[in-house]
Scaffold this active site. Structure first.
Site, PDB file in Angstrom:
ATOM      1  N   ILE A  35      31.500  78.120  41.377  1.00 57.64           N
ATOM      2  CA  ILE A  35      30.302  78.231  42.223  1.00 57.64           C
ATOM      3  C   ILE A  35      30.705  78.526  43.667  1.00 57.64           C
ATOM      4  N   LEU A  57      43.557  74.944  45.150  1.00 55.27           N
ATOM      5  CA  LEU A  57      44.001  75.820  44.052  1.00 55.27           C
ATOM      6  C   LEU A  57      44.570  74.995  42.898  1.00 55.27           C
ATOM      7  N   ASP A  97      44.165  70.195  50.449  1.00 48.42           N
ATOM      8  CA  ASP A  97      43.466  69.160  49.680  1.00 48.42           C
ATOM      9  C   ASP A  97      42.405  68.490  50.571  1.00 48.42           C
ATOM     10  N   ALA A 126      34.320  71.221  46.574  1.00 47.45           N
ATOM     11  CA  ALA A 126      35.589  70.835  45.952  1.00 47.45           C
ATOM     12  C   ALA A 126      35.402  69.594  45.093  1.00 47.45           C
ATOM     13  N   SER A 133      35.710  69.031  38.057  1.00 47.58           N
ATOM     14  CA  SER A 133      34.338  69.300  37.614  1.00 47.58           C
ATOM     15  C   SER A 133      34.111  69.247  36.101  1.00 47.58           C
ATOM     16  N   THR A 169      25.295  67.075  41.378  1.00 45.33           N
ATOM     17  CA  THR A 169      24.931  67.485  40.026  1.00 45.33           C
ATOM     18  C   THR A 169      23.816  66.611  39.456  1.00 45.33           C
ATOM     19  N   ASP A 170      23.054  67.176  38.539  1.00 44.06           N
ATOM     20  CA  ASP A 170      22.002  66.392  37.865  1.00 44.06           C
ATOM     21  C   ASP A 170      22.599  65.291  36.986  1.00 44.06           C
ATOM     22  N   GLU A 171      23.919  65.411  36.679  1.00 45.09           N
ATOM     23  CA  GLU A 171      24.532  64.426  35.769  1.00 45.09           C
ATOM     24  C   GLU A 171      24.555  63.023  36.359  1.00 45.09           C
ATOM     25  N   TYR A 212      33.396  61.626  35.262  1.00 47.82           N
ATOM     26  CA  TYR A 212      33.014  62.729  36.167  1.00 47.82           C
ATOM     27  C   TYR A 212      31.720  62.401  36.907  1.00 47.82           C
ATOM     28  N   ALA A 219      30.131  59.631  37.255  1.00 46.58           N
ATOM     29  CA  ALA A 219      30.222  58.417  38.085  1.00 46.58           C
ATOM     30  C   ALA A 219      30.930  58.737  39.402  1.00 46.58           C
ATOM     31  N   LYS A 279      30.962  61.641  40.903  1.00 51.17           N
ATOM     32  CA  LYS A 279      30.033  62.436  41.729  1.00 51.17           C
ATOM     33  C   LYS A 279      28.975  61.510  42.352  1.00 51.17           C
TER      34      LYS A 279
HETATM   35  P1  NAD Z   1      35.272  74.412  39.578  1.00 49.69           P
HETATM   36  O1  NAD Z   1      36.049  73.403  38.818  1.00 49.69           O
HETATM   37  O2  NAD Z   1      35.119  75.781  39.034  1.00 49.69           O
HETATM   38  O3  NAD Z   1      35.894  74.575  41.042  1.00 49.69           O
HETATM   39  C1  NAD Z   1      36.339  73.488  41.793  1.00 49.69           C
HETATM   40  C2  NAD Z   1      37.184  74.032  42.943  1.00 49.69           C
HETATM   41  O4  NAD Z   1      37.589  72.921  43.756  1.00 49.69           O
HETATM   42  C3  NAD Z   1      38.474  74.727  42.491  1.00 49.69           C
HETATM   43  O5  NAD Z   1      38.644  75.927  43.216  1.00 49.69           O
HETATM   44  C4  NAD Z   1      39.580  73.728  42.829  1.00 49.69           C
HETATM   45  O6  NAD Z   1      40.820  74.344  43.135  1.00 49.69           O
HETATM   46  C5  NAD Z   1      38.980  73.030  44.039  1.00 49.69           C
HETATM   47  N1  NAD Z   1      39.503  71.668  44.231  1.00 49.69           N
HETATM   48  C6  NAD Z   1      39.634  70.690  43.291  1.00 49.69           C
HETATM   49  N2  NAD Z   1      40.154  69.588  43.856  1.00 49.69           N
HETATM   50  C7  NAD Z   1      40.337  69.865  45.175  1.00 49.69           C
HETATM   51  C8  NAD Z   1      40.824  69.124  46.281  1.00 49.69           C
HETATM   52  N3  NAD Z   1      41.250  67.855  46.139  1.00 49.69           N
HETATM   53  N4  NAD Z   1      40.858  69.715  47.501  1.00 49.69           N
HETATM   54  C9  NAD Z   1      40.443  71.002  47.650  1.00 49.69           C
HETATM   55  N5  NAD Z   1      39.996  71.760  46.644  1.00 49.69           N
HETATM   56  C10 NAD Z   1      39.935  71.188  45.414  1.00 49.69           C
HETATM   57  O7  NAD Z   1      33.865  73.735  39.849  1.00 49.69           O
HETATM   58  P2  NAD Z   1      32.406  74.393  39.934  1.00 49.69           P
HETATM   59  O8  NAD Z   1      31.829  74.461  38.588  1.00 49.69           O
HETATM   60  O9  NAD Z   1      32.471  75.594  40.788  1.00 49.69           O
HETATM   61  O10 NAD Z   1      31.636  73.234  40.716  1.00 49.69           O
HETATM   62  C11 NAD Z   1      31.615  73.212  42.142  1.00 49.69           C
HETATM   63  C12 NAD Z   1      30.837  71.995  42.602  1.00 49.69           C
HETATM   64  O11 NAD Z   1      29.503  72.060  42.092  1.00 49.69           O
HETATM   65  C13 NAD Z   1      31.406  70.670  42.111  1.00 49.69           C
HETATM   66  O12 NAD Z   1      31.286  69.741  43.149  1.00 49.69           O
HETATM   67  C14 NAD Z   1      30.518  70.292  40.928  1.00 49.69           C
HETATM   68  O13 NAD Z   1      30.453  68.901  40.777  1.00 49.69           O
HETATM   69  C15 NAD Z   1      29.197  70.879  41.370  1.00 49.69           C
HETATM   70  N6  NAD Z   1      28.277  71.274  40.285  1.00 49.69           N
HETATM   71  C16 NAD Z   1      28.701  72.098  39.289  1.00 49.69           C
HETATM   72  C17 NAD Z   1      27.803  72.521  38.302  1.00 49.69           C
HETATM   73  C18 NAD Z   1      28.232  73.447  37.181  1.00 49.69           C
HETATM   74  O14 NAD Z   1      27.443  73.685  36.267  1.00 49.69           O
HETATM   75  N7  NAD Z   1      29.415  74.017  37.204  1.00 49.69           N
HETATM   76  C19 NAD Z   1      26.488  72.077  38.350  1.00 49.69           C
HETATM   77  C20 NAD Z   1      26.085  71.229  39.387  1.00 49.69           C
HETATM   78  C21 NAD Z   1      26.986  70.851  40.360  1.00 49.69           C
HETATM   79  O1  TDX Z   2      33.470  73.292  23.562  1.00 53.83           O
HETATM   80  C1  TDX Z   2      32.387  72.803  23.919  1.00 53.83           C
HETATM   81  N1  TDX Z   2      31.436  72.510  22.974  1.00 53.83           N
HETATM   82  C2  TDX Z   2      30.240  71.943  23.275  1.00 53.83           C
HETATM   83  O2  TDX Z   2      29.412  71.694  22.382  1.00 53.83           O
HETATM   84  C3  TDX Z   2      32.083  72.515  25.298  1.00 53.83           C
HETATM   85  C4  TDX Z   2      33.076  72.816  26.372  1.00 53.83           C
HETATM   86  C5  TDX Z   2      30.869  71.947  25.583  1.00 53.83           C
HETATM   87  N2  TDX Z   2      29.972  71.655  24.606  1.00 53.83           N
HETATM   88  C6  TDX Z   2      28.680  71.040  24.977  1.00 53.83           C
HETATM   89  C7  TDX Z   2      28.777  69.798  25.846  1.00 53.83           C
HETATM   90  C8  TDX Z   2      27.525  69.870  26.685  1.00 53.83           C
HETATM   91  O3  TDX Z   2      26.436  69.291  26.002  1.00 53.83           O
HETATM   92  O4  TDX Z   2      27.980  71.995  25.782  1.00 53.83           O
HETATM   93  C9  TDX Z   2      27.268  71.360  26.847  1.00 53.83           C
HETATM   94  C10 TDX Z   2      27.762  71.929  28.171  1.00 53.83           C
HETATM   95  O5  TDX Z   2      29.092  71.466  28.355  1.00 53.83           O
HETATM   96  P1  TDX Z   2      29.955  71.822  29.665  1.00 53.83           P
HETATM   97  O6  TDX Z   2      29.965  73.297  29.836  1.00 53.83           O
HETATM   98  O7  TDX Z   2      31.241  71.098  29.580  1.00 53.83           O
HETATM   99  O8  TDX Z   2      29.008  71.268  30.823  1.00 53.83           O
HETATM  100  P2  TDX Z   2      28.424  69.805  31.122  1.00 53.83           P
HETATM  101  O9  TDX Z   2      29.233  68.753  30.493  1.00 53.83           O
HETATM  102  O10 TDX Z   2      26.956  69.839  30.812  1.00 53.83           O
HETATM  103  O11 TDX Z   2      28.643  69.737  32.715  1.00 53.83           O
HETATM  104  C11 TDX Z   2      28.413  70.904  33.537  1.00 53.83           C
HETATM  105  O12 TDX Z   2      27.184  70.850  34.182  1.00 53.83           O
HETATM  106  C12 TDX Z   2      27.014  69.944  35.236  1.00 53.83           C
HETATM  107  C13 TDX Z   2      29.541  71.082  34.561  1.00 53.83           C
HETATM  108  O13 TDX Z   2      30.789  71.074  33.895  1.00 53.83           O
HETATM  109  C14 TDX Z   2      29.490  70.017  35.616  1.00 53.83           C
HETATM  110  O14 TDX Z   2      30.471  70.266  36.609  1.00 53.83           O
HETATM  111  C15 TDX Z   2      28.135  70.021  36.248  1.00 53.83           C
HETATM  112  O15 TDX Z   2      28.016  68.960  37.144  1.00 53.83           O
END
Ligand code: NAD
Ligand code: TDX
Length: 351
Positions: free
Chosen positions: A13, A36, A60, A83, A86, A134-136, A159, A161, A163
């Site tokens: 994101i 990274l 970091d 960061a 996730s 996150t909504d989680e 995770y 908890a 957040k």
């Molecule tokens: P991601 O795992 O793709 O990216 C995380 C980034 O943070 C990476 O580039 C990693 O190198 C960097 N990072 C990790 N630890 C670090 C540290 N200690 N210092 C500096 N950089 C660090 O995650 P994402 O899916 O892009 O999520 C981004 C944010 O959005 C997170 O805070 C996550 O909780 C939140 N979020 C994600 C989703 C989703 O569906 N992916 C939904 C809602 C909220």
């Molecule tokens: O191999 C899989 N099989 C499967 O059934 C994986 C990886 C996931 N799943 C299921 C678990 C979840 O119900 O799919 C759903 C989505 O899983 P993830 O992609 O791991 O997402 P989720 O656990 O919902 O969390 C994501 O959304 C909220 C992000 O990873 C979080 O960072 C964000 O906060």
């Protein structure tokens, strides 16, 4: 000129957000601070690497000396904290780093922002700390109802908890020190540059390489999907117009069962890429521990106060996403050739 630290800007994101902001504004400077980890990838940012308003710093968020140096060097007006560790599955096997980064790192950023922004008990004009959450953190829903900003926090995984812990520290800095902050709580994102440990890119990659498609439990868990660009526009709006101290939920009523997502991906690839990709690839596997059943966001507040609403329907967004992964096979090959193989084996091929 506003100067913003965007942390985690090399992740999924974060990189979409950096690109979105640099394309939209020419009066902001972005310092992308990213450690990274396995999830950070500078390839995501190739299109902005020569932009004069973009600076990359590897580091970091837990490193107070480094953050202090960045605040000293640049006149930072905004911190947008993406960061984080996730991935829920990784938090189940290795929770410690989640607590360190998602709680400790957040506290560290807040401390240093406060040091530079608070003068005689008052905050400088125009500064803001935005926590991307996150909504989680709200836990799991039954068959009806939605998460509102007033829904009590009830996280279940290490995770979520961690957040929630980060969010509460942000809230404490607003309540105690009057720091201008916002927290956004978004539903599941999908789109370009998502690491293939998450459901959608994992299923696309596995189907294309004819690996089985591991569906946890009965496949009927529900997630509320948002195209990543819509999340970026929401953060932009909260950053500019969000009322200090407020939480905004971000989502667009796109709830789908996991099995529906998997079948949609199969259907598209079967029709457009390879007619032998079919539902026989689906493999129901052991459920995730503590697996939340249903997430669903009520986005009424951000719609009413800031006029935000997502523009991408799920049907359009998922096609765009699958096409992006088809057009960027080299990106996928580069990140799945190394350590990812060990992760994949430990998760999906044990015993
Ligand atoms: P991601 O795992 O793709 O990216 C995380 C980034 O943070 C990476 O580039 C990693 O190198 C960097 N990072 C990790 N630890 C670090 C540290 N200690 N210092 C500096 N950089 C660090 O995650 P994402 O899916 O892009 O999520 C981004 C944010 O959005 C997170 O805070 C996550 O909780 C939140 N979020 C994600 C989703 C989703 O569906 N992916 C939904 C809602 C909220
Ligand atoms: O191999 C899989 N099989 C499967 O059934 C994986 C990886 C996931 N799943 C299921 C678990 C979840 O119900 O799919 C759903 C989505 O899983 P993830 O992609 O791991 O997402 P989720 O656990 O919902 O969390 C994501 O959304 C909220 C992000 O990873 C979080 O960072 C964000 O906060």
């Amino acid at each position: 000129m506003k100067t913003m630290i965007v942390t985690g800007g090399a992740g999924f994101i974060g990189s979409n957000f950096v690109i979105y902001m640099l394309n939209k504004y020419n009066d902001i400077k972005i310092i992308n601070l990213d450690k990274l980890t396995y999830a950070g990838n500078l390839e995501n940012l190739k299109c902005v690497q020569d932009n004069k308003n973009y600076v990359f710093v590897q580091g970091d968020i837990c490193d107070s000396e480094l953050i202090d140096k960045l605040f000293r060097e640049y006149d930072i007006s905004h911190v947008i904290n993406f960061a984080a560790e996730s991935h829920v599955d990784r938090s189940i096997t290795d929770p410690d780093i989640f607590i360190k980064t998602n709680v400790g790192g957040t506290a560290n950023l807040l401390n240093i922002a406060r040091k530079y922004w608070e003068v005689d008990g008052k905050y400088k004009e125009g500064v803001k700390y935005l926590q991307v959450s996150t909504d989680e953190v709200y836990g799991s829903l039954g068959d009806t109802g939605f998460f509102m900003e007033t829904t009590p926090l009830d996280p279940h995984s290490p995770y979520s908890a961690s957040k929630a812990g980060g969010d509460l520290i942000v809230k404490a800095y607003a309540d105690t020190y009057g720091m201008p902050v916002n927290i956004t709580r978004c539903s599941n994102n999908y789109g370009p540059y998502q690491f293939p440990e998450k459901l959608i890119p994992l299923m696309i990659n596995n189907a294309l390489t004819k690996k089985s498609l591991p569906v946890y439990g009965d496949g009927k868990n529900i997630r509320d999907w948002l195209y990543v660009e819509d999340h970026c526009s929401a953060i932009d709006m909260v950053l500019h117009n969000g009322k200090p101290g407020e939480v905004y939920n971000v989502g667009g009523h796109n709830e789908r069962e996991n099995i529906h997502i998997v079948k949609t991906i199969i259907g598209y690839l079967r029709e457009h890429v390879d007619s032998t990709i079919d539902e026989s690839l689906i493999k129901y596997v052991e459920d995730r521990k503590g697996h939340d059943r249903r997430y669903g966001i009520d986005p009424e507040k951000i719609k009413r106060e800031l006029g935000w609403y997502p523009v991408t329907t799920f049907e359009v967004g998922i096609e765009k996403t699958i096409k992006w992964y088809l057009d960027n096979k080299e990106w996928m090959n580069n990140i799945t050739s190394g350590d990812y193989q060990n992760y994949y084996k430990s998760m999906y091929e044990k015993g």
